[in-house]
Design a protein around this motif. Structure first.
Motif, PDB file in Angstrom:
ATOM      1  N   ALA A   1       0.862  -1.186   0.000  1.00  0.00           N
ATOM      2  CA  ALA A   1       0.000   0.000   0.000  1.00  0.00           C
ATOM      3  C   ALA A   1       0.894   1.230   0.000  1.00  0.00           C
ATOM      4  N   THR A   2       0.275   2.397   0.064  1.00  0.00           N
ATOM      5  CA  THR A   2       1.020   3.655   0.100  1.00  0.00           C
ATOM      6  C   THR A   2       0.690   4.382   1.394  1.00  0.00           C
ATOM      7  N   HIS A   3       1.705   5.018   1.960  1.00  0.00           N
ATOM      8  CA  HIS A   3       1.547   5.720   3.234  1.00  0.00           C
ATOM      9  C   HIS A   3       2.318   7.037   3.170  1.00  0.00           C
ATOM     10  N   ALA A   4       1.758   8.101   3.720  1.00  0.00           N
ATOM     11  CA  ALA A   4       2.460   9.383   3.812  1.00  0.00           C
ATOM     12  C   ALA A   4       3.334   9.364   5.061  1.00  0.00           C
ATOM     13  N   CYS A   5       4.643   9.371   4.869  1.00  0.00           N
ATOM     14  CA  CYS A   5       5.598   9.316   5.985  1.00  0.00           C
ATOM     15  C   CYS A   5       5.397  10.509   6.911  1.00  0.00           C
ATOM     16  N   ARG A   6       5.326  10.263   8.197  1.00  0.00           N
ATOM     17  CA  ARG A   6       5.134  11.366   9.148  1.00  0.00           C
ATOM     18  C   ARG A   6       6.377  12.222   9.289  1.00  0.00           C
ATOM     19  N   HIS A   7       7.544  11.728   8.846  1.00  0.00           N
ATOM     20  CA  HIS A   7       8.791  12.487   8.973  1.00  0.00           C
ATOM     21  C   HIS A   7       9.011  13.436   7.800  1.00  0.00           C
ATOM     22  N   CYS A   8       8.819  12.945   6.569  1.00  0.00           N
ATOM     23  CA  CYS A   8       9.090  13.783   5.395  1.00  0.00           C
ATOM     24  C   CYS A   8       7.830  14.139   4.604  1.00  0.00           C
ATOM     25  N   ARG A   9       6.693  13.516   4.946  1.00  0.00           N
ATOM     26  CA  ARG A   9       5.394  13.774   4.314  1.00  0.00           C
ATOM     27  C   ARG A   9       5.291  13.241   2.880  1.00  0.00           C
TER      28      ARG A   9
ATOM     29  N   THR B   1       5.122   6.852   0.386  1.00  0.00           N
ATOM     30  CA  THR B   1       6.112   5.788   0.274  1.00  0.00           C
ATOM     31  C   THR B   1       5.408   4.437   0.299  1.00  0.00           C
ATOM     32  N   PRO B   2       5.940   3.444  -0.408  1.00  0.00           N
ATOM     33  CA  PRO B   2       5.324   2.118  -0.342  1.00  0.00           C
ATOM     34  C   PRO B   2       5.572   1.471   1.021  1.00  0.00           C
ATOM     35  N   VAL B   3       4.546   0.775   1.507  1.00  0.00           N
ATOM     36  CA  VAL B   3       4.650   0.010   2.751  1.00  0.00           C
ATOM     37  C   VAL B   3       4.100  -1.386   2.490  1.00  0.00           C
ATOM     38  N   TYR B   4       4.573  -2.338   3.270  1.00  0.00           N
ATOM     39  CA  TYR B   4       4.243  -3.741   3.045  1.00  0.00           C
ATOM     40  C   TYR B   4       3.750  -4.392   4.328  1.00  0.00           C
ATOM     41  N   ALA B   5       2.935  -5.418   4.157  1.00  0.00           N
ATOM     42  CA  ALA B   5       2.434  -6.192   5.296  1.00  0.00           C
ATOM     43  C   ALA B   5       2.306  -7.649   4.865  1.00  0.00           C
ATOM     44  N   LEU B   6       2.127  -8.512   5.850  1.00  0.00           N
ATOM     45  CA  LEU B   6       1.987  -9.951   5.613  1.00  0.00           C
ATOM     46  C   LEU B   6       0.619 -10.414   6.087  1.00  0.00           C
ATOM     47  N   ALA B   7       0.006 -11.280   5.305  1.00  0.00           N
ATOM     48  CA  ALA B   7      -1.290 -11.846   5.672  1.00  0.00           C
ATOM     49  C   ALA B   7      -1.267 -13.340   5.395  1.00  0.00           C
ATOM     50  N   LEU B   8      -2.140 -14.052   6.096  1.00  0.00           N
ATOM     51  CA  LEU B   8      -2.214 -15.509   5.983  1.00  0.00           C
ATOM     52  C   LEU B   8      -3.617 -15.931   5.568  1.00  0.00           C
ATOM     53  N   PRO B   9      -3.725 -16.992   4.781  1.00  0.00           N
ATOM     54  CA  PRO B   9      -5.040 -17.443   4.314  1.00  0.00           C
ATOM     55  C   PRO B   9      -5.789 -18.220   5.400  1.00  0.00           C
TER      56      PRO B   9
ATOM     57  N   PRO C   1      11.116  -4.521  -0.416  1.00  0.00           N
ATOM     58  CA  PRO C   1      12.395  -3.992   0.051  1.00  0.00           C
ATOM     59  C   PRO C   1      12.307  -2.990   1.199  1.00  0.00           C
ATOM     60  N   ALA C   2      11.175  -2.324   1.369  1.00  0.00           N
ATOM     61  CA  ALA C   2      11.037  -1.361   2.466  1.00  0.00           C
ATOM     62  C   ALA C   2      10.779  -2.045   3.806  1.00  0.00           C
ATOM     63  N   LEU C   3      10.445  -3.337   3.780  1.00  0.00           N
ATOM     64  CA  LEU C   3      10.142  -4.092   5.000  1.00  0.00           C
ATOM     65  C   LEU C   3      11.366  -4.923   5.364  1.00  0.00           C
ATOM     66  N   ARG C   4      11.996  -4.562   6.480  1.00  0.00           N
ATOM     67  CA  ARG C   4      13.230  -5.250   6.877  1.00  0.00           C
ATOM     68  C   ARG C   4      13.432  -5.121   8.388  1.00  0.00           C
TER      69      ARG C   4
END
Length: 197
Positions: free
Chosen positions: A28-36, A39-47, A111-114
């Motif tokens: 998804a996309t999120h507005a960074c609270r630091h630079c506004r 940025t892309p953000v990632y999450a994990l889900a399970l079936p 790549p943003a999730l680490r």
């Protein structure tokens, strides 16, 4: 490369509390609270059908936890984990440990999730513009956030990659379909949620 077994009697190579035969990487996309900047953000889900060692808390008719008597609590605390099949989907966060194969996949797919060295190694999103860690409280719990879309239309903004490979992790937060505000996201994964009959 080692694989992560998903059979209930097979040993795991990590201290996991959730496992599945497949998983989803969400973007998804999120507005960074630091630079506004967005940025892309990632999450994990399970079936549905994933497994967990985390039991649901049983509540009495007043919505209060029944608790355990001291003997039962001791038995629960020191017993080996029991894997339970979970019929619904789950979104996981506060991930402390991931199986090596899953971590290797995320290095390419998300790549943003680490791991965050300043956050005890917890898997965290980082802004692609300013490099700051993105607080999970900005992404998961509140309707309208990246991984809590307000409705079906908003959920279409979440990109879904299905990974047909074993999954194992230790996650401190497991958002099940008991969280009604996650239903639009789960519907985006192809899982209809509704009131139990």
């Amino acid at each position: 490369m080692p694989t992560t077994p998903t059979h209930p009697d097979a040993p795991l190579t990590i201290d996991a509390n959730v496992r599945a035969s497949s998983y989803f990487v969400l973007r998804a996309t999120h507005a960074c609270r630091h630079c506004r900047h967005a940025t892309p953000v990632y999450a994990l889900a399970l079936p549905p059908g994933h497994e967990s060692t985390e039991a649901e808390i049983e509540l009495d008719d007043d919505g209060e936890s029944r608790g355990l008597d001291p003997g039962a609590f001791h038995d629960w605390l020191f017993s080996p984990p029991t894997w339970q099949r979970v019929p619904g989907p789950a979104l996981i966060s506060q991930v402390g440990i991931l199986a090596a194969d899953v971590a290797a996949h995320l290095r390419q797919a998300a790549p943003a999730l680490r791991p965050d060295p300043d956050g005890q190694g917890q898997w965290t999103n980082f802004c692609e513009h300013c490099g700051h860690a993105i607080w999970e409280g900005d992404l998961y719990p509140t309707v309208g956030q990246a991984f809590c879309p307000k409705d079906d239309a908003a959920a279409t903004q979440v990109l879904v990659q299905t990974v047909h490979a074993p999954f194992a992790a230790y996650a401190s937060m497991i958002w099940s379909d008991g969280y009604r505000n996650k239903w639009p996201l789960f519907k985006r994964l192809g899982v209809a949620c509704g009131e139990a009959d």
